[in-house]
Enzyme design. Structure first.
Site, mmCIF file in Angstrom:
data_model
loop_
_atom_site.group_PDB
_atom_site.id
_atom_site.type_symbol
_atom_site.label_atom_id
_atom_site.label_comp_id
_atom_site.label_asym_id
_atom_site.label_seq_id
_atom_site.Cartn_x
_atom_site.Cartn_y
_atom_site.Cartn_z
ATOM 1 N N HIS A 92 -3.606 -1.270 6.556
ATOM 2 C CA HIS A 92 -4.498 -0.322 7.408
ATOM 3 C C HIS A 92 -5.260 -0.963 8.449
ATOM 4 C CE1 HIS A 92 -7.387 3.156 7.288
ATOM 5 N NE2 HIS A 92 -8.294 2.290 7.785
ATOM 6 N N CYS A 93 -4.953 -0.405 9.665
ATOM 7 C CA CYS A 93 -5.458 -1.353 10.678
ATOM 8 C C CYS A 93 -6.624 -0.812 11.407
ATOM 9 C CB CYS A 93 -4.229 -0.998 11.825
ATOM 10 S SG CYS A 93 -4.644 -2.250 13.295
ATOM 11 N N PRO A 94 -7.941 -1.331 11.374
ATOM 12 C CA PRO A 94 -9.141 -0.882 11.792
ATOM 13 C C PRO A 94 -9.046 -0.726 13.267
ATOM 14 C CG PRO A 94 -9.482 -3.132 11.068
ATOM 15 C CD PRO A 94 -7.975 -2.623 10.620
ATOM 16 N N GLY A 130 -7.521 2.609 13.683
ATOM 17 C CA GLY A 130 -8.109 3.602 12.840
ATOM 18 C C GLY A 130 -7.276 4.461 11.971
#
Lengths: 365, 144
Positions: A187-189, A192
């Site tokens: 999950h890439c912040p 997003g």
């Protein structure tokens, strides 16, 4: 009772199941709802379901603004000087890279990463029936796994309690988005969104093009300042004439280390057909000696692995965001919660009995 | 005690049960369904017909996910246009999915509906299962 006897038969109601005729004619008067409106995961939808984002879209606005501001400063302050002294291709190349980066980023953020829809109640009941061999008293039995053979390699499939299904291989449940995602990478912040089967190629093209863009801007800014100092000025004077260049230098300098490192890492993952998730967990590391505990999904050829991951066929979205809800779909949502209730009611009933006894005691006292 | 009976009430068959044909992961993550014949269908359907349906579906999905010159060309073209081409063009996979939907409809009309069965397109179940709904035998007839 009176209603049943004197109800006028509505010809339109004949096309609907009579058991809920009244309710359904009322519902038909309402706007038909799309499936994204009742989606159970933690996602946000825009443009009537066309665009999907994780609920916590992290630092996506920061990523976008960093890219846009840095490029804006580059085009406004460095390009005029470089065009005059070098070539007009510099803003052209910069422009093409900038467009590519922004499009890839938006595509990564707004695409469904490969979310698996949750099991329907019938499906969940069927799976439960197959697993449940003995009636255990505890509600949560130990984690269920199923072992299967993939290319002569044993792989464990885990049961997902949220989605009520056995996860396909390489699928993982993202706790931030509360969805099972196929070929889950991470999950890439910054983006997003989760990175999974459907948007991994967009993510990869985003980081590769961003590496080129940051290196390009870094190189151009260094050239710019060098050219100014060659004209007989000191570095401090050159910087004073073009302060924006310093901002760009700082941003690019810190970005390059991380972005280039990330690009290199993902290039290795693509070439060996691995996901970040598998690499971190060490699922296929050959620490078990000479056993062929290698990756069962690899094609054993770097080129084939790259082509399969990046240029393979584009799988469709499985969640059908823009489809309309059929009227009987509203009912399963209720029955799903009903399935959850029975184990708890046993406890609640006992509790209620105690409360009732307490009240009766206090009343009589 | 007047009750309204609509025509649908008398003709709509009740759902007896549902059978789920699970995915077969022995060849990896490609979309493939198990060809094992479910015991609940023994009274309604030939084993060979069932296997033929599932095998055709598996072949169609394999065609959709095939890695070859055409899919690479599509992938490279998409990359060069920064993936904007997908906004106006239908992907190869989507075309095959339409073919699959037509095949399932065809199978339902010819083979499954006359036997009181209904195949659900796997795409509606997230490509996890092939759901076969078994309807109550209408010849028994219920006054409910």
């Amino acid at each position: 009772m009176k209603n049943c006897e004197y109800q006028q038969i509505d010809p339109r109601a004949l096309s609907v199941l009579p058991s809920s005729a009244q309710n359904h004619t009322e519902k038909k008067a309402q706007r038909p709802r799309r499936k994204w409106e009742v989606f159970p995961g933690k996602n946000r939808f825009f443009c009537d379901g066309r665009i999907i984002l994780a609920r916590q879209n992290g630092v996506l606005p920061l990523t976008l603004s960093l890219i846009i501001v840095t490029c804006g400063l580059f085009f406004a302050f460095d390009c005029p000087f470089l065009v005059k002294h070098l070539t007009v291709f510099i803003p052209v190349i910069g422009g093409v890279l900038f467009v590519f980066v922004v499009l890839s980023l938006l595509r990564t953020s707004f695409t469904d990463p490969g979310i698996l829809p949750r099991a329907t109640p019938d499906e969940a009941a069927d799976v439960e029936k197959q697993i449940d061999t003995s009636g255990s008293s505890t509600y949560r039995p130990p984690p269920r796994t199923k072992e299967i053979l993939i290319n002569q390699q044993v792989v464990k499939l885990k049961y997902c309690f949220t989605c009520k299904t056995f996860r396909p291989p390489r699928t993982s449940h993202c706790s931030l988005c509360d969805n099972c995602v196929e070929r889950f990478d991470h999950h890439c912040p910054w983006v997003g969104n989760c990175v999974g089967k459907r948007n991994y190629r967009f993510f990869y093209s985003f980081i590769i093009s961003l590496s080129f863009l940051t290196s390009f801007i870094f190189g151009c800014v260094i050239t710019h300042i060098t050219l100014r100092t060659q004209a007989g000025k000191t570095i401090v004077q050159a910087i004073q004439e073009s302060p924006a260049s310093v901002v760009e230098l700082v941003v690019c300098f810190f970005s390059i280390w991380s972005i280039l490192g990330l690009s290199g890492f993902h290039t290795y993952l693509v070439a060996s057909n691995l996901t970040t998730n598998e690499d971190i967990k060490g699922s296929w590391s050959s620490k078990r000696g000479a056993e062929d505990s290698g990756n069962p999904y690899t094609y054993n050829s770097i080129i084939t692995n790259c082509c399969a991951t990046l240029c393979g066929p584009m799988p469709p979205s499985l969640i059908d965001r823009r489809g309309f809800l059929p009227h009987d779909e509203a009912i399963p949502a209720v029955s799903a919660s009903e399935i959850e209730l029975p184990p708890f009611t046993a406890k609640n009933d006992a509790h209620m009995e105690e409360n009732c006894q307490d009240i009766s005691l206090s009343c009589t006292a | 005690m007047a009750e309204t009976h609509s025509l649908q009430d008398l003709q709509q068959p009740a759902v007896s049960s549902k059978v789920f044909v699970q995915r077969d992961y022995s060849s990896g993550t490609i979309c493939k369904f198990q060809t094992k014949f479910p015991s609940e269908l023994e009274s309604r359907l030939d084993k060979q017909q069932f296997e033929e349906t599932i095998q055709t579906l598996n072949n169609l999905y394999a065609e959709a996910e095939k890695l070859g010159g055409k899919s690479y060309f599509e992938g490279c073209l998409a990359c060069l246009t920064a993936y904007t081409i997908f906004l106006c063009m239908e992907t190869h996979y989507e075309k095959v999915l339409k073919k699959i939907a037509r095949y399932i409809k065809d199978q339902n009309e010819k083979i499954y509906a006359p036997r009181g069965l209904l195949l659900t397109d796997p795409i509606e179940r997230g490509l996890r299962v092939v759901e076969i709904t078994i309807f109550e035998d209408r010849s028994i007839g219920s006054g409910r």
